[in-house]
Write an enzyme that holds these catalytic residues in place. Structure first.
Site, PDB file in Angstrom:
ATOM      1  N   LYS A  11       0.846  -1.205   0.000  1.00 13.81           N
ATOM      2  CA  LYS A  11       0.000   0.000   0.000  1.00 13.81           C
ATOM      3  C   LYS A  11       0.870   1.239   0.000  1.00 13.81           C
ATOM      4  CE  LYS A  11       0.825   1.350   4.481  1.00 13.81           C
ATOM      5  NZ  LYS A  11       1.692   2.499   4.797  1.00 13.81           N
ATOM      6  N   VAL A 102      11.065  -4.299   2.950  1.00 13.76           N
ATOM      7  CA  VAL A 102      10.952  -4.600   4.388  1.00 13.76           C
ATOM      8  C   VAL A 102      11.146  -3.297   5.175  1.00 13.76           C
ATOM      9  CG1 VAL A 102      12.010  -5.884   6.285  1.00 13.76           C
ATOM     10  CG2 VAL A 102      11.796  -6.946   4.027  1.00 13.76           C
ATOM     11  N   ALA A 103      10.246  -3.050   6.149  1.00 13.80           N
ATOM     12  CA  ALA A 103      10.287  -1.810   6.952  1.00 13.80           C
ATOM     13  C   ALA A 103      10.389  -0.590   6.039  1.00 13.80           C
ATOM     14  CB  ALA A 103      11.445  -1.830   7.960  1.00 13.80           C
ATOM     15  N   GLY A 105       7.558   1.251   4.797  1.00 14.05           N
ATOM     16  CA  GLY A 105       6.405   2.152   4.792  1.00 14.05           C
ATOM     17  C   GLY A 105       5.350   1.736   3.781  1.00 14.05           C
ATOM     18  N   MET A 106       5.448   0.483   3.288  1.00  7.35           N
ATOM     19  CA  MET A 106       4.456  -0.008   2.325  1.00  7.35           C
ATOM     20  C   MET A 106       3.666  -1.194   2.885  1.00  7.35           C
ATOM     21  SD  MET A 106       6.337   0.510  -1.323  1.00  7.35           S
ATOM     22  CE  MET A 106       4.761   0.628  -2.194  1.00  7.35           C
ATOM     23  N   ALA A 107       3.739  -1.371   4.208  1.00  5.79           N
ATOM     24  CA  ALA A 107       2.944  -2.377   4.931  1.00  5.79           C
ATOM     25  C   ALA A 107       3.235  -3.807   4.488  1.00  5.79           C
ATOM     26  CB  ALA A 107       1.446  -2.060   4.838  1.00  5.79           C
ATOM     27  N   GLY A 108       4.492  -4.113   4.213  1.00  5.52           N
ATOM     28  CA  GLY A 108       4.859  -5.457   3.768  1.00  5.52           C
ATOM     29  C   GLY A 108       4.580  -6.520   4.828  1.00  5.52           C
ATOM     30  N   ALA A 111       0.921  -7.034   5.068  1.00  2.60           N
ATOM     31  CA  ALA A 111       0.454  -7.761   3.883  1.00  2.60           C
ATOM     32  C   ALA A 111       0.668  -9.264   4.081  1.00  2.60           C
ATOM     33  CB  ALA A 111       1.208  -7.280   2.645  1.00  2.60           C
ATOM     34  N   ASP A 147      -2.672  -1.949   9.902  1.00  2.00           N
ATOM     35  CA  ASP A 147      -2.742  -1.948   8.433  1.00  2.00           C
ATOM     36  C   ASP A 147      -3.191  -3.295   7.856  1.00  2.00           C
ATOM     37  OD1 ASP A 147      -1.751   0.603   8.620  1.00  2.00           O
ATOM     38  OD2 ASP A 147       0.252   0.122   7.868  1.00  2.00           O
TER      39      ASP A 147
HETATM   40  O1  C5P Z   1      -0.664  -1.423  14.513  1.00  2.00           O
HETATM   41  P1  C5P Z   1       0.777  -1.642  14.218  1.00  2.00           P
HETATM   42  O2  C5P Z   1       1.388  -2.722  15.073  1.00  2.00           O
HETATM   43  O3  C5P Z   1       1.088  -1.833  12.770  1.00  2.00           O
HETATM   44  O4  C5P Z   1       1.509  -0.296  14.624  1.00  2.00           O
HETATM   45  C1  C5P Z   1       2.895  -0.180  14.694  1.00  2.00           C
HETATM   46  C2  C5P Z   1       3.265   1.037  15.511  1.00  2.00           C
HETATM   47  O5  C5P Z   1       2.893   2.226  14.822  1.00  2.00           O
HETATM   48  C3  C5P Z   1       2.564   1.144  16.850  1.00  2.00           C
HETATM   49  O6  C5P Z   1       3.280   0.452  17.841  1.00  2.00           O
HETATM   50  C4  C5P Z   1       2.571   2.642  17.108  1.00  2.00           C
HETATM   51  O7  C5P Z   1       3.841   3.061  17.579  1.00  2.00           O
HETATM   52  C5  C5P Z   1       2.416   3.210  15.719  1.00  2.00           C
HETATM   53  N1  C5P Z   1       1.017   3.541  15.386  1.00  2.00           N
HETATM   54  C6  C5P Z   1       0.409   4.624  15.999  1.00  2.00           C
HETATM   55  N2  C5P Z   1      -0.880   4.931  15.676  1.00  2.00           N
HETATM   56  C7  C5P Z   1      -1.553   4.215  14.757  1.00  2.00           C
HETATM   57  C8  C5P Z   1      -0.954   3.119  14.100  1.00  2.00           C
HETATM   58  C9  C5P Z   1       0.345   2.807  14.444  1.00  2.00           C
HETATM   59  O8  C5P Z   1       1.019   5.304  16.840  1.00  2.00           O
HETATM   60  N3  C5P Z   1      -2.792   4.560  14.462  1.00  2.00           N
END
Ligand code: C5P
Length: 309
Positions: A11, A102-103, A105-108, A111, A147
């Site tokens: 994404k 990986v890491a 910013g494209m939600a790999g 996914a 995501d």
């Molecule tokens: O939900 P996910 O585990 O992918 O989020 C990773 C990190 O991104 C969270 O631990 C948080 O630090 C940050 N995050 C946030 N607010 C969101 C989504 C993610 O602060 N709405």
């Protein structure tokens, strides 16, 4: 059943408006997700225990070094969630073929988790057990990460809350993108923390996030130029503070004719929107020549979410 393969898209965020931090440590968002034709593939096959293997997809130069292959892998956690819900043992070998950075910013990682949910639900589908519905998978996805539900849904969608509560967005036609990946990822929590720090230092408290009307109009009309001008990412200043070289990457893409240039999610991948497929090929070649990225990838969106092959 021998095995199930699921293809799942990356994404890019067309709008990522970050609101105030909540008591649970997450931020309330308006997150307009757009699925693009850059895919990971997850194959689930019966096994004695839970096994994970990760490899770069053919013709992809994704650095897979940072991806865990133990139980902490998000796809492994997805398999355990599905097994727990169905009351079966998580006996599955998950083979993950990555083309999504990986890491990046494209939600790999999200996914792969979404693909594992779909693959395991299908692998363990049995008429003696209750069927997991799409809503069940979306709910399990939200438990795994903000995501993950979008990677199940795909297309273009507005996410609120943590980004997990989704509504499809009206969108017309196909948009063409060029992605510039970076050497080394950025940690999403670190980027959110930097965003909070910059806001505090600048005494700019977070406003309540709202859906951009300009963005919705651009999507509905299918006009790339208007969409390019409407791209928003509140995490971009934080990503640029942590990775200053991205400024040059973004500026180069703009100078080379992109109609929109933005850091994708928490970065460090930079996303460039172009007018058509031909411009995408031209910009990809020019960006490659400029030497401002690790790898250049061309993709189009929107595409569907996790799909059984
Ligand atoms: O939900 P996910 O585990 O992918 O989020 C990773 C990190 O991104 C969270 O631990 C948080 O630090 C940050 N995050 C946030 N607010 C969101 C989504 C993610 O602060 N709405």
């Amino acid at each position: 059943m021998t095995s199930v393969s699921v293809r799942v898209p990356a994404k890019v965020n067309l709008q990522l408006s970050v609101g105030p931090i909540r008591d649970d440590g997450y931020h309330d968002l308006v997150n307009v997700f757009h699925a693009v034709s850059l895919f990971d593939e997850v194959t689930a096959a019966p096994a004695a225990g839970l096994e994970v293997s990760v490899e770069a997809a053919p013709h992809s130069r994704v650095a897979i070094g940072g991806v865990p292959t133990d139980g902490g892998n998000l796809a492994a956690r997805a398999a355990r969630l599905v097994a727990g819900r169905l009351g079966v043992e998580p006996g599955v070998a998950l083979r993950i073929r990555k083309a999504i950075p990986v890491a990046g910013g494209m939600a790999g990682g999200s996914a792969d988790a979404a693909a594992a949910l779909v693959a395991c639900a299908r692998l363990w589908d049995d008429r003696d057990r209750p069927v997991l519905t799409r809503d069940d998978l979306l709910e399990l996805g939200a438990e795994l990460g903000s995501d993950v539900p979008f990677a199940l849904l795909g297309g273009t969608a507005i996410g609120v809350g943590r980004g997990e509560r989704l509504t499809p967005a009206l969108s017309r036609g196909t948009f063409h993108w060029v992605f510039a990946t970076a050497d080394g990822g950025l940690s999403t929590p670190a980027v959110y923390a930097e965003c909070d720090r910059l806001r505090e230092a600048g005494e700019r408290p977070a406003a309540w996030p709202r859906v951009s009307e300009d963005l919705m109009t651009a999507l509905a009309t299918g006009d790339a130029k208007t969409l390019g001008a409407a791209l928003v990412n509140d995490l971009q200043p934080a990503a640029l503070a942590l990775r200053p070289s991205l400024r040059r990457t973004l500026a180069t893409g703009r100078d080379l004719g992109a109609v929109g240039a933005v850091v994708s999610g928490s970065g460090p991948t930079c996303a460039f929107l172009v007018a058509n497929e031909e411009h995408a090929a031209d910009l990809a070649a020019d960006l490659d020549g400029a030497g401002v990225a690790e790898q250049i990838v061309v993709a189009a969106g929107p595409v569907p979410g996790a799909t059984v092959l």
